[in-house]
Design an enzyme around this catalytic site. Sequence first.
Site, PDB file in Angstrom:
ATOM      1  N   HIS A 403      72.003  18.745 -18.400  1.00  0.00           N
ATOM      2  CA  HIS A 403      72.759  19.907 -18.865  1.00  0.00           C
ATOM      3  C   HIS A 403      72.610  20.134 -20.359  1.00  0.00           C
ATOM      4  O   HIS A 403      72.159  19.278 -21.115  1.00  0.00           O
ATOM      5  CB  HIS A 403      74.239  19.774 -18.488  1.00  0.00           C
ATOM      6  CG  HIS A 403      74.968  18.659 -19.187  1.00  0.00           C
ATOM      7  ND1 HIS A 403      75.575  18.810 -20.415  1.00  0.00           N
ATOM      8  CD2 HIS A 403      75.202  17.376 -18.828  1.00  0.00           C
ATOM      9  CE1 HIS A 403      76.148  17.680 -20.777  1.00  0.00           C
ATOM     10  NE2 HIS A 403      75.932  16.783 -19.834  1.00  0.00           N
ATOM     11  N   CYS A 422      75.858  11.561 -17.964  1.00  0.00           N
ATOM     12  CA  CYS A 422      74.862  12.588 -17.658  1.00  0.00           C
ATOM     13  C   CYS A 422      73.838  12.681 -18.791  1.00  0.00           C
ATOM     14  O   CYS A 422      74.005  12.078 -19.843  1.00  0.00           O
ATOM     15  CB  CYS A 422      75.538  13.943 -17.457  1.00  0.00           C
ATOM     16  SG  CYS A 422      76.342  14.098 -15.848  1.00  0.00           S
TER      17      CYS A 422
END
Length: 515
Positions: A403, A422
């Site tokens: 992301h 992440c």
Amino acid sequence: MKLLLPLLFCFFLYFGCGNNTSSYIAKIEDQEIPKKEIILLGWENPANRTQLLEAIKDSEKEGLLPEDYSYTKLVNYEKAFDKLTEKEIETYHKLLATSFIKLASHLSNGKLNPREIYPDWEIKKNKFKGDSLLNSALENNDFITILENCKPKNVVYSYLKKALDIVNSLPKDDFTPLATTDKFDFGDTNKNIIPIKKRLQYWDDLSKNDTLTDVYNEAMHDAVKKFQSRHGLEPDGVIGKGTLTALNFSKEQRKQQIIANLERWRWFPRDLGINYVAVNIPNFYLHAVQNTDTIKTHRVVVGTEKRKTPILSSKIDNIVFNPTWTVPPTIMKEDLIPGTQKSRNYLTSRNITIYDRKGEEISLGNWSFSNAENYKYVQSPGENNALGFVKINFPNNHSVYLHDTNHRDLFVKNFRSLSSGCVRVEDPLHLAEYLLFNKKGYNSAKIDSILFNKKTKTVKIEEEINVHILYFTAWYEKGQLQFRNDIYNYDPELYLRLNNKFRGNLITSARVVNK
């Protein structure tokens, strides 16, 4: 010469399981070979036995231990072959079969099972049928080709073996660790300059013809920058803590690091795919590959040691533009609730909406600290969203994804183990455009219009694009040894396990989903 009759037996790993050979079942690396009587005609050919013995001896070049495959015992049997009784020959043949299957298994899937060591490593085993491989090797009198085909075919694995050979060929290093907190830069004069130059010469970053004076000269400056670049450090020529730490690594430590990385390569899929995205966590970079050529490279931010990024292989499923972000439980407990206790404006300033278990919105006035963990917290799309403007999803058991971020300043840092699990990607919109290369109409202008609309939009990826999140701290590239900081401290323990010296408990990797 003794006339050998065909020997009927089933494979087994451990001797002493019983006296009836038809009851033996080999259990190699969690794979139970079916009960099956096999006629081993091929062992009568001495060339087959010699090939296997040579392959076991050469397993050192793969970072494995020949004695794991009973090398000494097999050699002794072979030397005394003409004097062996029929029963001893049968035992020898069984040991040959067991050793072959074990070696083939280790080359195919690694000596260790990562799923038993690391709870957050999501990697499937490569296909392996030991009995079929053994039959083929014996029928074709070719153990070399069969075992070679078990090894990873990726060129990086081959080059890593070359790196092991290079390090093994280096002379014994007798350096004393440099114990100094000083920094050294071009033009400095210091008693530590000479031992630093010697280390740079040892690793072939500085010419062996360099005059070993205590002056930080131009040749040393170039050598230091080369050394820093090979170790993922900022190549500024300034010798500080990070550079000194890398210089203090011994030949033996680098050898162990390479062996640990060879094992990790054996864990990964043999075919990474034609089109894929690969992230090497310790290197802090993402590479986009199309038709086996690297076409894009992006800096990334990965999980901290406390909140590790998991290692996995998957397929890109969809891209979400203008994503919302649901605060995961651990971040809620460790960051959001304490932040709200300090300031009631914490949630509103971050555009976070509160929802109850029924999915109904709760006003801040009706929210209380006593039951704060019973609510869901969702951050609206926008430039301050923790996921930035785009999120790239792929199936996995850890709720992680690639992301954007609202902290883009982190990409200028050299050390980027800073996220909560992440992978944050620099310039992710260009990556998204690449992933949509066959999606009609999805060019940069189309993506800009979606972002301008500020509404969440999910776009399905039709192409098969794999994603691999990897962990490699050593490789060989363009004639140079490359090493990276072992940010999760995986290498030393893995090496101990590979050498049958680990006596601790299983690794427990603490990581938390997301952001």
